[in-house]
Design a protein around this motif. Structure first.
Motif, mmCIF file in Angstrom:
data_model
loop_
_atom_site.group_PDB
_atom_site.id
_atom_site.type_symbol
_atom_site.label_atom_id
_atom_site.label_comp_id
_atom_site.label_asym_id
_atom_site.label_seq_id
_atom_site.Cartn_x
_atom_site.Cartn_y
_atom_site.Cartn_z
ATOM 1 N N UNK A 145 6.005 -12.386 0.749
ATOM 2 C CA UNK A 145 4.693 -11.924 1.211
ATOM 3 C C UNK A 145 4.732 -11.423 2.655
ATOM 4 N N UNK A 146 5.370 -12.177 3.551
ATOM 5 C CA UNK A 146 5.369 -11.791 4.968
ATOM 6 C C UNK A 146 6.062 -10.445 5.194
ATOM 7 N N UNK A 147 7.067 -10.140 4.389
ATOM 8 C CA UNK A 147 7.769 -8.866 4.535
ATOM 9 C C UNK A 147 6.995 -7.709 3.900
ATOM 10 N N UNK A 148 6.347 -7.986 2.780
ATOM 11 C CA UNK A 148 5.729 -6.911 2.007
ATOM 12 C C UNK A 148 4.287 -6.639 2.383
ATOM 13 N N UNK A 149 3.542 -7.662 2.796
ATOM 14 C CA UNK A 149 2.099 -7.507 3.006
ATOM 15 C C UNK A 149 1.732 -6.451 4.042
ATOM 16 N N UNK A 150 2.493 -6.276 5.136
ATOM 17 C CA UNK A 150 2.128 -5.215 6.092
ATOM 18 C C UNK A 150 2.105 -3.815 5.484
ATOM 19 N N UNK A 151 2.836 -3.606 4.394
ATOM 20 C CA UNK A 151 2.850 -2.307 3.727
ATOM 21 C C UNK A 151 1.709 -2.172 2.710
ATOM 22 N N UNK A 152 1.115 -3.280 2.330
ATOM 23 C CA UNK A 152 0.028 -3.236 1.362
ATOM 24 C C UNK A 152 0.473 -3.307 -0.082
ATOM 25 N N UNK A 163 0.294 5.068 5.495
ATOM 26 C CA UNK A 163 0.326 5.320 4.059
ATOM 27 C C UNK A 163 1.781 5.216 3.596
ATOM 28 N N UNK A 164 1.998 4.526 2.487
ATOM 29 C CA UNK A 164 3.345 4.328 1.975
ATOM 30 C C UNK A 164 3.399 4.755 0.511
ATOM 31 N N UNK A 165 4.607 5.018 0.058
ATOM 32 C CA UNK A 165 4.818 5.627 -1.249
ATOM 33 C C UNK A 165 5.720 4.748 -2.110
ATOM 34 N N UNK A 166 5.425 4.721 -3.406
ATOM 35 C CA UNK A 166 6.247 3.982 -4.359
ATOM 36 C C UNK A 166 6.354 4.806 -5.638
ATOM 37 N N UNK A 167 7.551 4.829 -6.216
ATOM 38 C CA UNK A 167 7.753 5.404 -7.548
ATOM 39 C C UNK A 167 8.088 4.252 -8.481
ATOM 40 N N UNK A 168 7.255 4.038 -9.467
ATOM 41 C CA UNK A 168 7.457 2.943 -10.411
ATOM 42 C C UNK A 168 8.103 3.468 -11.683
ATOM 43 N N UNK A 169 9.162 2.779 -12.100
ATOM 44 C CA UNK A 169 9.878 3.140 -13.319
ATOM 45 C C UNK A 169 9.620 2.084 -14.394
ATOM 46 N N UNK A 170 9.950 2.384 -15.658
ATOM 47 C CA UNK A 170 9.682 1.429 -16.740
ATOM 48 C C UNK A 170 10.285 0.055 -16.465
ATOM 49 N N UNK A 171 9.539 -0.984 -16.870
ATOM 50 C CA UNK A 171 9.925 -2.399 -16.759
ATOM 51 C C UNK A 171 9.941 -2.913 -15.322
ATOM 52 N N UNK A 172 9.356 -2.181 -14.416
ATOM 53 C CA UNK A 172 9.262 -2.638 -13.024
ATOM 54 C C UNK A 172 7.829 -3.052 -12.706
ATOM 55 N N UNK A 173 7.695 -3.852 -11.661
ATOM 56 C CA UNK A 173 6.389 -4.342 -11.229
ATOM 57 C C UNK A 173 6.038 -3.759 -9.867
ATOM 58 N N UNK A 174 4.775 -3.391 -9.703
ATOM 59 C CA UNK A 174 4.246 -3.018 -8.393
ATOM 60 C C UNK A 174 3.185 -4.036 -8.025
ATOM 61 N N UNK A 175 3.349 -4.637 -6.861
ATOM 62 C CA UNK A 175 2.442 -5.675 -6.385
ATOM 63 C C UNK A 175 1.574 -5.093 -5.275
ATOM 64 N N UNK A 176 0.247 -5.157 -5.443
ATOM 65 C CA UNK A 176 -0.703 -4.663 -4.449
ATOM 66 C C UNK A 176 -1.376 -5.865 -3.797
ATOM 67 N N UNK A 177 -1.343 -5.923 -2.463
ATOM 68 C CA UNK A 177 -1.882 -7.069 -1.731
ATOM 69 C C UNK A 177 -3.367 -6.873 -1.418
ATOM 70 N N UNK A 178 -4.073 -7.977 -1.155
ATOM 71 C CA UNK A 178 -5.504 -7.877 -0.825
ATOM 72 C C UNK A 178 -5.742 -7.024 0.406
ATOM 73 N N UNK A 179 -6.813 -6.246 0.354
ATOM 74 C CA UNK A 179 -7.185 -5.417 1.495
ATOM 75 C C UNK A 179 -6.525 -4.054 1.522
ATOM 76 N N UNK A 180 -5.596 -3.798 0.597
ATOM 77 C CA UNK A 180 -4.897 -2.503 0.569
ATOM 78 C C UNK A 180 -5.592 -1.557 -0.404
ATOM 79 N N UNK A 181 -5.834 -0.314 0.030
ATOM 80 C CA UNK A 181 -6.355 0.721 -0.854
ATOM 81 C C UNK A 181 -5.168 1.416 -1.505
#
Length: 638
Positions: free
Chosen positions: A42-49, A241-259
Motif C-alpha cells: 500500500x505505501x508504495x502504490x497508494x501515491x499513484x492511486x 496522471x498515471x497509465x496502466x495496461x491490463x492484460x488477461x488474468x491480471x488485477x488492477x487495484x484502485x485506491x480510495x480517493x483516486x479518479x
C-alpha cells in the motif's frame, strides 16, 4: 449499427507519454493472503492511486463466461456510447442498443477494428496489421477525445454477475476440481466478505456494493471520470496522471480517493468489485461528510460497518486474552486497535460527533431505543440529506415513514418538540465504553464482550448449551454494565462471579455423573491446573490493577507452584495503621509487587456470598482433605 467517421493515418502518435503506475509480482506465499499482500504494497502504490498485480504462473482459474451455456446463449442489451456528445448528454438521451450474446458481441467488436483501421475504401485510418499496437490505438483515442468530429458510436455492456454470472467459479456452477479457485481470496466473489474487510458487516444481500460487475467492451468504449477529458489536459495543469495496461488474468487495484478512467483496445470482458480493508475507514468517514453536505446518497451504511468492525475487534481481543487464540484474524484486528489505531481513532471521532449532536436534542425529545428491525432489511436515510440513520434518528407519529438525521431534526414537522421521538441504537455512554474496549481497557473489553456479544466463560465449556437473550434484556444488561465497568473492582467482582458460576456448573456436571447418593454438603469439584489456568490466569492477568485505578486494593491471581488450584492474592502497598513500623517499611520493588498470601478458592469467592443467598460455600485445604481430618485442623491452627 456502430457508426464511424473518416480519420487520417496514425503516423507517429507517441508524442507525450504518461508515467507507468507500479507493477507488482507476488510470490506464491505472498499471493495466498489478499488483504495482507495489499497492505504490504500500500505505501508504495497508494501515491499513484492505482497499481497492477501480476499473479504467480500457477494462477490459472477457469473463465466461466467462455462456457457454451453463457458464451452462446446468455443475452444482454448493449448500451450506445456517443463521442460527439458529453457523457452527461449521453446519459440523458441514452437509448438501449441491440441484444447480444457474448459470441455475437465479440464478432461485432472485431469487425469494428477491421473497418476502422484497415479498410482503405471507407476512408478510415489505414494501417498495416503489424503496426496496430496498444500505443497506436491509444494515440487514436486521444485524438477522438480531444478533437471530436463527426459521429462515432460504440457499444458496451454493464452487467450484474448475480443475474448474468461471474467469470470466477462459484460452488454452485463448478465441480470439485475448481475448489482452489472457489475458496481463493482473489476470487472477486469472495473479496468483499474476506475476514478483515469492512463489507463483511454488510448484511443486506441486495446491496450492489458487494456483488461483482462485468464490463463488456469493444475498441474505444470508455468508463469516464469528472467528464470526458484527455488525461493530458490534467497533466498540463499539474495534476498527476498515471497509465496502466491490463492484460488477461491480471488485477488492477484502485485506491480510495483516486479518479480513474478506462477505455478498451478491442473486445474485452473485465470484472470488478468493491472491497474495504480497515485502512479505508478515514476515507469513508470523509466521503460520508462530503455526501451529506451535497445531499447525495451513499451506497452503504458507514456507521453499520464501523460499529460492526469495532464489535469484531472486541471479540478478537477477548479471545486473545481469554483463550490465547493468536490467530491471523485476531492479530490483524489487534493491529488496528489500541490508543492510536485506525479503528480506534475513527470510532472515537464518530462517537464524539454523535455525542455533540445528541447533547443538543436529548433534553427536549422523547427517547426510545430502536427496534431491532429498524434497518434490518434496508438502509434508513434522512429524508432531506440522505444521511445514514444507523446510529440515531428523529421521528414523529404524525409522519410514520419520515425520519431525519440529527442535523435536520427541526425540519421534521410542525409538531411541538416534546412530541418528537429521538431513536437511538446505543446510549452514548455505551458507545464510549465500546471506544475504551477497542482501545484495550480490560474492564471495558470484559463488560462489552459479556453484555453485547454474550461472551462468557460458560460459552467456552465443552458440551454446554449457550443461549442468547432477547434484545430488550440485552439492552438492560448492557446499560448495567456501562454504569459499572469504569470501576476496576466492579470488573474484578464480575469476573470472580463468572468464575464462581463456572465452578458451580462443573459441580452440577460432576453430581449428575456421580452414582453416589446426594449428601448435604457436597465436596468442591476437582479443579486441575489447566482449569485454573483458563479460569483465572487468563481472565485476570497480573496487570489488572492498572484498570482499577479508582481503588487502592488490587487482586492478582496466579497458580501455586504445587498446581493445587490455590489462588494467590495481593493487597496494595498501603500499610495498615496497626502494622508495626518495622513491617511497614518496604523497598520500592516490594511496593510494586507485594508478597503474596495463599488463600483458597472458596475464600476468594466468599465476598460474593451476600449477593447469592442460596449459594453454599465450601472449605477445603490445598491438599483436598475433609474438614474432619486431623491434618486439616492442624493447618487451620497454623
Amino acid at each position: 449499427m456502430t457508426q464511424t467517421t473518416s480519420r487520417q493515418c496514425l503516423g507517429d502518435t507517441k508524442g507525450d507519454v504518461l508515467e507507468e503506475a507500479p507493477v507488482f509480482r507476488p510470490s506464491e506465499e505472498e499471493f495466498s493472503d489478499t488483504l495482507k499482500y495489499i497492505e504490504s504494497i500500500r505505501l508504495k502504490a497508494e501515491p499513484y492511486g492505482l497499481c497492477r498485480i501480476i499473479p504467480p504462473p500457477s494462477w490459472q482459474p477457469p473463465c466461466l463466461i467462455k462456457e457454451k451455456s453463457i458464451w452462446e446463449y446468455s443475452k444482454f442489451v448493449a448500451e450506445i456510447q456517443q463521442f460527439d456528445r458529453s457523457p452527461a448528454q449521453s446519459e440523458m438521451g441514452k437509448e438501449p442498443g441491440l441484444e447480444f450474446t457474448l459470441k455475437r458481441f465479440k464478432k461485432h467488436a472485431d469487425d469494428f477494428i477491421q473497418h476502422y483501421f484497415f479498410f482503405k475504401d471507407v476512408g478510415h485510418v489505414n494501417c498495416k496489421r503489424e503496426e496496430l499496437s496498444v500505443e497506436s490505438i491509444e494515440g487514436e483515442y486521444r485524438k477522438i477525445v480531444e478533437n471530436p468530429s463527426g459521429k462515432l458510436e460504440v457499444l458496451y455492456g454493464d452487467l450484474d454477475t448475480a443475474t448474468f454470472g461471474s467469470g470466477f467459479p462459484i460452488a454452485s456452477n463448478t465441480g470439485e476440481s475448481c475448489n482452489k479457485y472457489i475458496r481463493s481470496s482473489w476470487n472477486l466473489n469472495n473479496a468483499p466478505k474476506l475476514p478483515g474487510s469492512l463489507l463483511s458487516f454488510e448484511s443486506d444481500k441486495n446491496s450492489s456494493v458487494s456483488v461483482p460487475h462485468l464490463r463488456i467492451g469493444m475498441c474505444f468504449s470508455s468508463l469516464y471520470w469528472i467528464t470526458r477529458l484527455s488525461p493530458f489536459v490534467f497533466k498540463s495543469k499539474g495534476v498527476p496522471v498515471y497509465r496502466i495496461i491490463q492484460y488477461p488474468r491480471e488485477f488492477v487495484l484502485v485506491f480510495p480517493g483516486a479518479y480513474h478512467s478506462t477505455f478498451d483496445c478491442g473486445f474485452n470482458v473485465a470484472e470488478a468489485v468493491t472491497f474495504a480493508p480497515l485502512d479505508w475507514l478515514p476515507h469513508g468517514q470523509n466521503a460520508v461528510a462530503l455526501y451529506q453536505s451535497q445531499g447525495r446518497k451513499t451506497s452503504i451504511s458507514f456507521d453499520k460497518l464501523l460499529i460492526g468492525a469495532a464489535r469484531e475487534a472486541v471479540k478478537a481481543q477477548w479471545e486473545l486474552i481469554l483463550l490465547k487464540k493468536n490467530t491471523i484474524d485476531n492479530l490483524r484486528w489487534k493491529g488496528y486497535c489500541g490508543k492510536n489505531g485506525i479503528l480506534t481513532e475513527t470510532l472515537k471521532s464518530r462517537v464524539k460527533q454523535e455525542g455533540m449532536r445528541r447533547e443538543y436534542l436529548c433534553s427536549t425529545f422523547q427517547t426510545k431505543r430502536k427496534d431491532k428491525n429498524f434497518n434490518s432489511t434496508s438502509k434508513r436515510e434522512c429524508s432531506i440529506c440522505y444521511f445514514d440513520l444507523h446510529l440515531s434518528a428523529v421521528h414523529c407519529s404524525c409522519s410514520s415513514d419520515r425520519y431525519l438525521c440529527l442535523n435536520h431534526a427541526k425540519r421534521l414537522c410542525s409538531c411541538t418538540w416534546t412530541e418528537k421521538i429521538f431513536l437511538y441504537k446505543y446510549e452514548i455512554n455505551e458507545l464510549n465504553m465500546l471506544v475504551e474496549a477497542v482501545e484495550g481497557t480490560l474492564s471495558a473489553v470484559h463488560a462489552w464482550a459479556r453484555e453485547d456479544l454474550n461472551l462468557g466463560l460458560r460459552h467456552y465449556t465443552p458440551k454446554e448449551k449457550s443461549f442468547r437473550e432477547d434484545e430488550g434484556k440485552k439492552a438492560h444488561k448492557l446499560q448495567d454494565a456501562v454504569t459499572s465497568y469504569g470501576n476496576g473492582l466492579s470488573a474484578v467482582s464480575s469476573i470472580k462471579a463468572e468464575i464462581k458460576a463456572r465452578i458451580q456448573q462443573l459441580q452440577c456436571l460432576h453430581e449428575r455423573k456421580s452414582k453416589e447418593e446426594m449428601v448435604s454438603t457436597p465436596s468442591l469439584p476437582r479443579v486441575t491446573q489447566d482449569d485454573t489456568s483458563l479460569l483465572l490466569r487468563e481472565v485476570m492477568p497480573e496487570d489488572l490493577s492498572s484498570s482499577s485505578s479508582e481503588s487502592d486494593d488490587t487482586t492478582d491471581l496466579d497458580l501455586d507452584d504445587g498446581g493445587k488450584g490455590c489462588v494467590l492474592s495481593t493487597l496494595s502497598s498501603r500499610p495498615s495503621p496497626s502494622q508495626p513500623a518495622s513491617e511497614r517499611e518496604v523497598t520500592l520493588s516490594q511496593r510494586r509487587r507485594p508478597p503474596k498470601r495463599k488463600v483458597t478458592l472458596s475464600e476468594l469467592l466468599k465476598d460474593n456470598s451476600s449477593e447469592h443467598g442460596t449459594a453454599k460455600h465450601f472449605k477445603s485445604t490445598s491438599e483436598g482433605l475433609p474438614m474432619s481430618h486431623p491434618a486439616s485442623k492442624k493447618r487451620k491452627k497454623k
